[in-house]
Design a protein around this motif. Sequence first.
Motif, PDB file in Angstrom:
ATOM      1  N   ALA A  63       0.815  -1.215   0.000  1.00 19.21           N
ATOM      2  CA  ALA A  63       0.000   0.000   0.000  1.00 19.21           C
ATOM      3  C   ALA A  63       0.850   1.266   0.000  1.00 19.21           C
ATOM      4  CB  ALA A  63      -0.932   0.005   1.201  1.00 19.21           C
ATOM      5  N   VAL A  64       2.002   1.229   0.633  1.00 18.14           N
ATOM      6  CA  VAL A  64       2.832   2.430   0.713  1.00 18.14           C
ATOM      7  C   VAL A  64       3.908   2.469  -0.364  1.00 18.14           C
ATOM      8  CG1 VAL A  64       2.428   2.751   3.178  1.00 18.14           C
ATOM      9  CG2 VAL A  64       4.413   1.454   2.435  1.00 18.14           C
ATOM     10  N   ASP A  65       3.926   1.461  -1.231  1.00 14.47           N
ATOM     11  CA  ASP A  65       4.881   1.413  -2.334  1.00 14.47           C
ATOM     12  C   ASP A  65       4.636   2.615  -3.257  1.00 14.47           C
ATOM     13  OD1 ASP A  65       6.715   0.717  -4.236  1.00 14.47           O
ATOM     14  OD2 ASP A  65       5.713  -1.116  -4.860  1.00 14.47           O
ATOM     15  N   ASP A  66       5.705   3.203  -3.769  1.00 17.09           N
ATOM     16  CA  ASP A  66       5.587   4.369  -4.647  1.00 17.09           C
ATOM     17  C   ASP A  66       5.019   4.032  -6.019  1.00 17.09           C
ATOM     18  OD1 ASP A  66       6.557   6.103  -2.747  1.00 17.09           O
ATOM     19  OD2 ASP A  66       8.633   5.978  -3.441  1.00 17.09           O
ATOM     20  N   ASP A  67       5.053   2.772  -6.392  1.00 19.92           N
ATOM     21  CA  ASP A  67       4.537   2.349  -7.701  1.00 19.92           C
ATOM     22  C   ASP A  67       3.017   2.398  -7.671  1.00 19.92           C
ATOM     23  OD1 ASP A  67       3.984   1.243 -10.133  1.00 19.92           O
ATOM     24  OD2 ASP A  67       4.769  -0.744  -9.645  1.00 19.92           O
TER      25      ASP A  67
END
Length: 73
Positions: A63-67
Amino acid sequence: MSSDADVDPSEYEALADADVTMRQNEHGLHIADDEVTGVSSQGQTPEEALANLAAAVDSYKEAVDDDPGDDWL
């Protein structure tokens, strides 16, 4: 990991760099906390709590991945 439980968070890829604490609440549920992400989970056994935490931390990291994950557009 600080705990009385005989469980090893390093068995779970999502918890490889985690600082996990384990505790038991007044209802007998085992609670696993990842001090790095602030994610917590619970289970009827320490092993179940840790497995649930690994899944929750994995979801948190996705959820916090930049992708943005919109490659399909």
